[in-house]
Every structure is written in structure tokens, then in C-alpha cells.
Design a protein around this motif. Structure first.
Motif, PDB file in Angstrom:
ATOM      1  N   PHE A 391       1.787   2.702 -36.462  1.00 50.84           N
ATOM      2  CA  PHE A 391       1.487   2.440 -35.059  1.00 50.84           C
ATOM      3  C   PHE A 391      -0.007   2.206 -34.885  1.00 50.84           C
ATOM      4  CE2 PHE A 391       5.245   5.400 -34.460  1.00 50.84           C
ATOM      5  CZ  PHE A 391       6.130   4.368 -34.187  1.00 50.84           C
ATOM      6  N   ASN A 392      -0.358   1.378 -33.875  1.00 49.01           N
ATOM      7  CA  ASN A 392      -1.769   1.234 -33.546  1.00 49.01           C
ATOM      8  C   ASN A 392      -2.214   2.389 -32.660  1.00 49.01           C
ATOM      9  OD1 ASN A 392      -1.102   0.626 -30.794  1.00 49.01           O
ATOM     10  ND2 ASN A 392      -0.755  -1.517 -31.350  1.00 49.01           N
ATOM     11  N   PHE A 393      -3.493   2.406 -32.308  1.00 51.13           N
ATOM     12  CA  PHE A 393      -4.052   3.546 -31.577  1.00 51.13           C
ATOM     13  C   PHE A 393      -3.370   3.732 -30.220  1.00 51.13           C
ATOM     14  CE2 PHE A 393      -7.162   5.354 -28.590  1.00 51.13           C
ATOM     15  CZ  PHE A 393      -7.433   6.554 -29.235  1.00 51.13           C
ATOM     16  N   LYS A 394      -3.147   2.633 -29.489  1.00 54.77           N
ATOM     17  CA  LYS A 394      -2.525   2.742 -28.167  1.00 54.77           C
ATOM     18  C   LYS A 394      -1.113   3.306 -28.265  1.00 54.77           C
ATOM     19  CE  LYS A 394      -5.100  -0.926 -25.795  1.00 54.77           C
ATOM     20  NZ  LYS A 394      -4.986  -2.211 -25.067  1.00 54.77           N
ATOM     21  N   GLU A 395      -0.373   2.881 -29.265  1.00 56.07           N
ATOM     22  CA  GLU A 395       0.997   3.375 -29.422  1.00 56.07           C
ATOM     23  C   GLU A 395       1.003   4.856 -29.791  1.00 56.07           C
ATOM     24  OE1 GLU A 395       3.013  -0.845 -30.923  1.00 56.07           O
ATOM     25  OE2 GLU A 395       2.108   0.555 -32.357  1.00 56.07           O
ATOM     26  N   LYS A 396       0.049   5.281 -30.589  1.00 54.36           N
ATOM     27  CA  LYS A 396      -0.054   6.711 -30.910  1.00 54.36           C
ATOM     28  C   LYS A 396      -0.345   7.539 -29.664  1.00 54.36           C
ATOM     29  CE  LYS A 396      -1.905   5.687 -35.521  1.00 54.36           C
ATOM     30  NZ  LYS A 396      -3.110   5.730 -36.368  1.00 54.36           N
ATOM     31  N   VAL A 397      -1.237   7.025 -28.820  1.00 52.09           N
ATOM     32  CA  VAL A 397      -1.557   7.728 -27.574  1.00 52.09           C
ATOM     33  C   VAL A 397      -0.320   7.816 -26.685  1.00 52.09           C
ATOM     34  CG1 VAL A 397      -2.908   7.629 -25.451  1.00 52.09           C
ATOM     35  CG2 VAL A 397      -4.001   7.113 -27.649  1.00 52.09           C
ATOM     36  N   PHE A 398       0.439   6.721 -26.598  1.00 57.01           N
ATOM     37  CA  PHE A 398       1.628   6.731 -25.742  1.00 57.01           C
ATOM     38  C   PHE A 398       2.650   7.743 -26.242  1.00 57.01           C
ATOM     39  CE2 PHE A 398       5.998   5.372 -24.989  1.00 57.01           C
ATOM     40  CZ  PHE A 398       6.012   5.375 -23.608  1.00 57.01           C
ATOM     41  N   VAL A 399       2.932   7.755 -27.540  1.00 56.42           N
ATOM     42  CA  VAL A 399       3.907   8.703 -28.093  1.00 56.42           C
ATOM     43  C   VAL A 399       3.471  10.144 -27.806  1.00 56.42           C
ATOM     44  CG1 VAL A 399       4.943   9.563 -30.219  1.00 56.42           C
ATOM     45  CG2 VAL A 399       4.711   7.108 -29.871  1.00 56.42           C
ATOM     46  N   SER A 400       2.169  10.403 -27.921  1.00 50.87           N
ATOM     47  CA  SER A 400       1.658  11.749 -27.653  1.00 50.87           C
ATOM     48  C   SER A 400       1.870  12.149 -26.200  1.00 50.87           C
ATOM     49  CB  SER A 400       0.170  11.817 -28.005  1.00 50.87           C
ATOM     50  OG  SER A 400      -0.052  11.468 -29.354  1.00 50.87           O
ATOM     51  N   LEU A 401       1.620  11.222 -25.272  1.00 54.50           N
ATOM     52  CA  LEU A 401       1.786  11.517 -23.847  1.00 54.50           C
ATOM     53  C   LEU A 401       3.254  11.606 -23.453  1.00 54.50           C
ATOM     54  CD1 LEU A 401      -1.002   9.227 -22.339  1.00 54.50           C
ATOM     55  CD2 LEU A 401      -1.096  11.690 -22.761  1.00 54.50           C
ATOM     56  N   ALA A 402       4.101  10.808 -24.117  1.00 55.50           N
ATOM     57  CA  ALA A 402       5.529  10.812 -23.786  1.00 55.50           C
ATOM     58  C   ALA A 402       6.218  12.094 -24.211  1.00 55.50           C
ATOM     59  CB  ALA A 402       6.212   9.618 -24.453  1.00 55.50           C
ATOM     60  N   TRP A 403       5.570  12.920 -25.024  1.00 60.06           N
ATOM     61  CA  TRP A 403       6.144  14.161 -25.529  1.00 60.06           C
ATOM     62  C   TRP A 403       5.795  15.348 -24.630  1.00 60.06           C
ATOM     63  CZ3 TRP A 403       9.936  12.654 -27.795  1.00 60.06           C
ATOM     64  CH2 TRP A 403      10.537  13.232 -28.895  1.00 60.06           C
ATOM     65  N   ILE A 404       5.361  15.054 -23.378  1.00 60.99           N
ATOM     66  CA  ILE A 404       4.947  16.115 -22.448  1.00 60.99           C
ATOM     67  C   ILE A 404       6.109  16.739 -21.686  1.00 60.99           C
ATOM     68  CG2 ILE A 404       3.679  16.519 -20.285  1.00 60.99           C
ATOM     69  CD1 ILE A 404       1.513  14.670 -21.274  1.00 60.99           C
ATOM     70  N   PRO A 405       7.052  15.958 -21.113  1.00 50.88           N
ATOM     71  CA  PRO A 405       7.989  16.517 -20.115  1.00 50.88           C
ATOM     72  C   PRO A 405       8.861  17.645 -20.647  1.00 50.88           C
ATOM     73  CG  PRO A 405       8.079  14.108 -20.146  1.00 50.88           C
ATOM     74  CD  PRO A 405       7.281  14.526 -21.332  1.00 50.88           C
ATOM     75  N   LYS A 406       9.083  18.629 -19.787  1.00 46.38           N
ATOM     76  CA  LYS A 406       9.966  19.756 -20.089  1.00 46.38           C
ATOM     77  C   LYS A 406      10.850  19.993 -18.872  1.00 46.38           C
ATOM     78  CE  LYS A 406       6.160  21.759 -22.706  1.00 46.38           C
ATOM     79  NZ  LYS A 406       6.686  21.360 -24.024  1.00 46.38           N
ATOM     80  N   ALA A 407      12.139  20.235 -19.108  1.00 50.66           N
ATOM     81  CA  ALA A 407      13.022  20.487 -17.969  1.00 50.66           C
ATOM     82  C   ALA A 407      14.342  21.107 -18.414  1.00 50.66           C
ATOM     83  CB  ALA A 407      13.269  19.195 -17.179  1.00 50.66           C
ATOM     84  N   THR A 408      15.212  20.313 -19.038  1.00 50.29           N
ATOM     85  CA  THR A 408      16.591  20.734 -19.253  1.00 50.29           C
ATOM     86  C   THR A 408      16.705  21.979 -20.122  1.00 50.29           C
ATOM     87  OG1 THR A 408      17.071  18.366 -19.245  1.00 50.29           O
ATOM     88  CG2 THR A 408      18.873  19.844 -19.781  1.00 50.29           C
ATOM     89  N   VAL A 409      16.098  21.949 -21.294  1.00 51.53           N
ATOM     90  CA  VAL A 409      16.211  23.086 -22.212  1.00 51.53           C
ATOM     91  C   VAL A 409      15.540  24.322 -21.624  1.00 51.53           C
ATOM     92  CG1 VAL A 409      15.620  23.919 -24.513  1.00 51.53           C
ATOM     93  CG2 VAL A 409      16.348  21.554 -24.204  1.00 51.53           C
ATOM     94  N   GLN A 410      14.403  24.122 -20.944  1.00 49.25           N
ATOM     95  CA  GLN A 410      13.709  25.254 -20.319  1.00 49.25           C
ATOM     96  C   GLN A 410      14.600  25.928 -19.279  1.00 49.25           C
ATOM     97  OE1 GLN A 410      12.220  22.334 -21.067  1.00 49.25           O
ATOM     98  NE2 GLN A 410      10.983  23.242 -22.691  1.00 49.25           N
ATOM     99  N   ALA A 411      15.340  25.133 -18.501  1.00 52.53           N
ATOM    100  CA  ALA A 411      16.242  25.714 -17.509  1.00 52.53           C
ATOM    101  C   ALA A 411      17.438  26.384 -18.173  1.00 52.53           C
ATOM    102  CB  ALA A 411      16.716  24.631 -16.538  1.00 52.53           C
ATOM    103  N   ALA A 412      17.902  25.794 -19.278  1.00 48.84           N
ATOM    104  CA  ALA A 412      19.103  26.315 -19.925  1.00 48.84           C
ATOM    105  C   ALA A 412      18.861  27.653 -20.610  1.00 48.84           C
ATOM    106  CB  ALA A 412      19.632  25.290 -20.940  1.00 48.84           C
ATOM    107  N   ILE A 413      17.729  27.781 -21.319  1.00 44.36           N
ATOM    108  CA  ILE A 413      17.494  29.011 -22.089  1.00 44.36           C
ATOM    109  C   ILE A 413      16.405  29.891 -21.487  1.00 44.36           C
ATOM    110  CG2 ILE A 413      18.263  27.892 -24.204  1.00 44.36           C
ATOM    111  CD1 ILE A 413      15.369  27.653 -25.086  1.00 44.36           C
ATOM    112  N   GLY A 414      15.662  29.366 -20.498  1.00 40.54           N
ATOM    113  CA  GLY A 414      14.556  30.130 -19.928  1.00 40.54           C
ATOM    114  C   GLY A 414      14.985  31.429 -19.272  1.00 40.54           C
ATOM    115  N   SER A 415      16.185  31.431 -18.689  1.00 35.13           N
ATOM    116  CA  SER A 415      16.665  32.641 -18.006  1.00 35.13           C
ATOM    117  C   SER A 415      17.544  33.507 -18.893  1.00 35.13           C
ATOM    118  CB  SER A 415      17.458  32.241 -16.759  1.00 35.13           C
ATOM    119  OG  SER A 415      18.588  31.450 -17.125  1.00 35.13           O
ATOM    120  N   LEU A 416      17.892  33.030 -20.087  1.00 39.76           N
ATOM    121  CA  LEU A 416      18.808  33.769 -20.948  1.00 39.76           C
ATOM    122  C   LEU A 416      18.200  35.091 -21.417  1.00 39.76           C
ATOM    123  CD1 LEU A 416      21.609  33.558 -22.163  1.00 39.76           C
ATOM    124  CD2 LEU A 416      20.610  32.426 -24.161  1.00 39.76           C
ATOM    125  N   ALA A 417      16.889  35.073 -21.701  1.00 40.47           N
ATOM    126  CA  ALA A 417      16.229  36.310 -22.128  1.00 40.47           C
ATOM    127  C   ALA A 417      16.236  37.349 -21.001  1.00 40.47           C
ATOM    128  CB  ALA A 417      14.793  36.015 -22.564  1.00 40.47           C
TER     129      ALA A 417
END
Length: 489
Positions: A391-417
Motif C-alpha cells: 500500500f502507498n502512504f495514503k492507503e496505510k493512513v486510511f486503513v489505520s483510521l478505518a480501524w477505529i469504530p467500536k460498537a457491536t462487540v462492545q455492546a454484546a460483551i461489555g455488560s457480561l462481566a
């Protein structure tokens, strides 16, 4: 009956639109609104006629129905918010905020009272469904074709963020190491509910398809989630077991082994029963896989192996799906309907667990600091994982930023503990569980909208758009088909 009102003087609504709204009998939006309102009233009326006071304000069933309907409305409202060139905001945010507002609005919180056991049970049902979708969504053919970069992208950022969050939780929030890693694995998962729709939009526009960026992210997201869930279940089993450290580690390994073995056996059973010659095959298979998944999640808690249930569900769904081959698409559709029904319960109940009164400003500050630092480490680790992938530099930056969101798994297991701690009736463990849930809530609230917006804004600017000649169109179509095959739940 056919006489229609005249347009209001000075109104910008044309006469034709007024005639469509006030047709007799009603049609279109007016008829749909009346139908939906009557459905809600009828559901409440039927339940009230059976249960009596339980379905009146202050009753348990009233609280469940009230929260469910408002979570659905919150999701619909967020679904209507559309900005050109940007992916839609995830509906789960509206559901999460609806539950949070219900819990923290003075008058409403008094009449909406939900039993803790009912709340935990509904969340566990939703957990079993989303894990079933994740298992069915894994394509063995696509997994065989995965390159080293996909494996690095699946394990590297997740482990880096988990370890960082565990250390910060130990230093800042004074959590024991086991609970620090529980929190770390909760944060370590990326959200398919945000990433997949955003990637499909970019893929449809031809962005990044030449190098397979959307396919890479969607396929790696599935493995990333499985890694986080497996680690969470292992640490959860260790946190609630007594004995020496060596015993706890061995017990965690045992729970993983039990989960994989039980999932494999049950998955092989569901492969062949019901048999191919039976009627309503897809519905029976869906009943079996969902029923066994729910039994695995609840049964593992009952038998003292809370870490085995989630992993058993993943393996069960994956093994069964491999045996069904192309026929599993019909089962996936039915399981998706079940998820659409229980999704408002999951996110609405997660939001309703967080009370502003119980949150101390310093606790929120420490949670945000832990989340922020761990997220920065994740972005850096992601960038390093894709450095030698062509990948070029811009594509590396995009992949890094696209790995930010959190939602489904956090809701599914966040309350289990927290639910497990409540079952042990230990106030200190409940405090740890509430800290984990608070971080999961803040992670969803902060990263889901930011992640969706970042992907939508950065994608067209950082990714190269495919050319329009026929050869490249055929390549893009092949990548799109592979992405659909790899799409996680």
C-alpha cells in the motif's frame, strides 16, 4: 368520501401531495404511521390483558416494552440522518442514546423499572444471536485466501490495544490485572456494524478496490472480533475462578478447549439434522443453531464455565455453515431477522445501565483517557501492520483510521462481566464490572460516529478510484463478490 381538502393558502406543498396524504381510505405515509401506532398499542394491550399490573407503569414488562419501542424509534431517527457523500450514521447510536435518556430522565426513570435478571437474559439472547451471525459470516474459502497482511491486521492491533488498555486500567483505574485484560479485550474489537456498510459504500464507488482494501478490512474484521471475544471469555473465566494463578490460567485454557470441542460437536450435529429431505429446512436449521447457541451461552454460566459459551456459539455456527455451503444464505437471512428484533434490546439496555448520578467525573475522565491512549496505540499498530503490504502512504493512513469504530462487540460483551459479577453478589466485583461497562458505553458513543464520518470523508480522498475500463470493472466485480462472501455480521 372522495372530496379532498384544498391546499392551504401560501403552503409550499403542491396540491397533488395534499391529495396523496388525505386519500380515503388513507394510503402511503399516513396509513403506515397509523398502522405502526396501532401495532404498538395492540402489543401493549395484549400483554396487559394477560399480565395485568406487570404491564402498567412501574411494572417489569411495561419497562421492557417502553424501552424497546423507544430504542426502535431512536434507531429510526438516526437512520434518517443522511449527509451526502457520507455513510449513514449507525442506527445503534440512536438505540444506545434512547436507553441512556430513559435511565437519566427523572420522571421516565421512575416508571421504567426493568428487573436485572430480565435485562441480563435479554442481552445474553442478543449476544448469542450476534455471535451466531459472526460464525455464519465466516467464509472458509475466503479465509484460505487470506494473506499474511490480513492475519497481521486481525491480531496485531487487537493485541496491542488490549495490552495497552490493561496496563492503563491497572495504573489509572486500579483494576486488577485480570479485569484490566477483560476491559482490554472489550475495547480490542472493531465494529462490523460500522465498518462493513462504510466499506460497501466505498467499494460501490470503486475506491480502493484495485488493491482490495474494502475486502481486506471486512475479512480481517471478522477474525479481529473472534480474537477479542475468545480473549474476553478466557479472562472472564479466570477472573471468577478461585485458586492459584497457574490454576486460573489452566482453567482459562480449559474453558477455551471446552468451548471449541462443544461447538465442533454441536456444529457437526446441526450439519446433518435436520436432513436435506425435510420441509422448511432453513427454518428448522435456524431454530437449531439459534436454540443451541442460546443454550450454550446460558448453560455455560449455569455450569460455571462463563468463558465457554460465546466461543462454543462461534464454532457451532461456523462448522454448521461450512457443511451447509451455499444453503446457509437462507439461514443467515432468518438469523438476521432475529438480530433486527433483538438489537434494540441490546443497545437500549446497555444505555439504560449507565446512570449519570453514579458516574464520578474523575471516573469518566480516566475512562476517556484509557480509551483515547489505547486507540492511539491501535492506530499506530495498524499502520505498522500494513507497512509491507504494497500500500502507498495514503492507503496505510486510511486503513489505520478505518480501524477505529467500536460498537457491536462492545455492546454484546461489555455488560457480561457486570452480569457475572452480580450473580456472585460481590460489591467490589460489581464495581469492576461497572467500570468495564462504562468504558464500553463511552467507546461506542465516541468512536462509532467518529469512525463512520472519518471513513466517509477520508475514503474518497485517500483511496485510489478504479478506472472505468472493462477489464478493471471485471476485477472490481470480483473483489465485490469476495467482499460479500467475507462480510461479517
Amino acid at each position: 368520501a372522495q372530496q379532498l381538502p384544498e391546499p392551504v393558502a401560501g403552503s409550499s406543498i403542491p396540491a397533488r401531495t395534499w391529495r396523496q396524504i388525505f386519500t380515503c381510505p388513507p394510503q402511503g405515509l399516513l396509513a403506515q404511521t397509523v398502522t405502526n401506532v396501532v401495532i404498538v398499542i395492540l402489543v401493549w394491550a395484549v400483554v396487559w390483558s394477560i399480565t395485568g399490573t406487570e404491564c402498567l407503569p412501574g411494572g417489569n414488562l411495561f419497562g421492557i416494552l417502553f424501552l424497546y419501542f423507544f430504542a426502535v424509534i431512536g434507531g429510526k431517527i438516526f437512520g434518517f440522518i443522511k449527509i451526502r457523500t457520507l455513510p449513514p450514521l449507525p442506527a445503534l447510536l440512536g438505540m444506545l442514546l434512547a436507553g441512556f435518556l430513559i435511565r437519566n430522565t427523572p420522571f421516565i426513570s421512575d416508571i421504567v423499572q426493568i428487573n436485572l435478571r430480565w435485562s441480563a437474559a435479554l442481552r445474553n439472547i442478543a449476544l448469542s444471536i450476534i455471535l451466531t451471525r459472526a460464525g455464519l459470516g465466516l467464509d472458509p474459502k475466503a479465509l484460505k485466501k487470506l494473506k499474511a497482511v490480513c492475519l497481521r491486521l486481525s491480531f496485531g492491533p487487537c493485541i496491542s490495544e488490549t495490552c495497552t488498555a490493561a496496563v492503563l486500567a491497572y495504573l489509572f483505574m486500579h483494576l486488577p490485572w485480570q479485569w484490566g485484560f477483560i476491559l482490554g479485550f472489550v475495547l480490542g474489537a472493531v465494529s462490523p456494524a460500522v465498518v462493513v456498510p462504510s466499506m460497501l459504500i466505498l467499494q460501490a464507488g470503486g475506491y480502493g478496490v484495485e488493491k482490495g482494501v474494502p475486502t481486506l478490512l471486512m475479512a480481517a474484521g471478522s477474525i479481529d472480533d473472534i480474537m477479542a471475544i475468545t480473549g474476553f471469555n478466557t479472562c472472564l473465566g479466570m477472573a471468577f475462578s478461585s485458586g492459584s494463578t497457574l490454576y486460573n490460567v489452566l482453567r482459562g485454557v480449559l474453558e477455551v478447549a471446552v468451548g471449541i470441542a462443544a461447538g465442533g460437536i454441536l456444529g457437526m450435529f446441526v450439519r446433518y439434522f435436520p436432513s436435506h429431505d425435510q420441509a422448511s429446512l432453513a427454518w428448522k436449521r435456524s431454530y437449531f443453531v439459534l436454540g443451541l447457541s442460546m443454550f450454550a451461552v446460558f448453560g455455560s454460566i449455569y455450569f460455571g464455565f462463563p468463558g465457554s459459551g460465546g466461543l462454543c456459539t462461534l464454532v457451532l455456527a461456523f462448522v454448521a455453515g461450512v457443511g451447509w455451503s451455499d444453503e446457509k444464505r437462507e439461514v443467515e437471512k432468518i438469523v438476521a431477522v432475529a438480530w433486527n428484533i433483538f438489537q434494540p434490546f441490546l443497545f437500549g439496555l446497555i444505555g439504560a445501565e449507565v446512570s449519570v448520578k453514579s458516574l464520578r467525573p474523575e471516573t469518566v475522565g480516566l475512562c476517556v483517557a484509557t480509551l483515547s491512549i489505547a486507540l492511539v496505540v491501535r492506530i499506530i499498530a495498524t499502520f505498522l501492520m500494513v507497512c509491507f503490504a504494497g500500500f502507498n502512504f495514503k492507503e496505510k493512513v486510511f486503513v489505520s483510521l478505518a480501524w477505529i469504530p467500536k460498537a457491536t462487540v462492545q455492546a454484546a460483551i461489555g455488560s457480561l462481566a457486570l452480569d457475572t459479577a452480580r450473580s456472585h453478589q460481590d460489591e467490589q466485583l460489581e464495581k469492576y464490572g461497572m467500570d468495564v461497562l462504562t468504558v464500553a458505553f463511552l467507546a461506542i458513543l465516541i468512536t462509532a460516529p467518529i469512525g463512520a464520518l472519518v471513513i466517509g470523508l477520508a475514503g474518497p480522498r485517500l483511496l485510489q478510484k478504479a478506472q472505468t475500463n472493462s477489464k478493471e470493472d471485471e476485477e472490481g466485480a470480483e473483489v465485490g463478490e469476495e467482499a460479500d462472501a467475507c462480510e461479517p455480521s
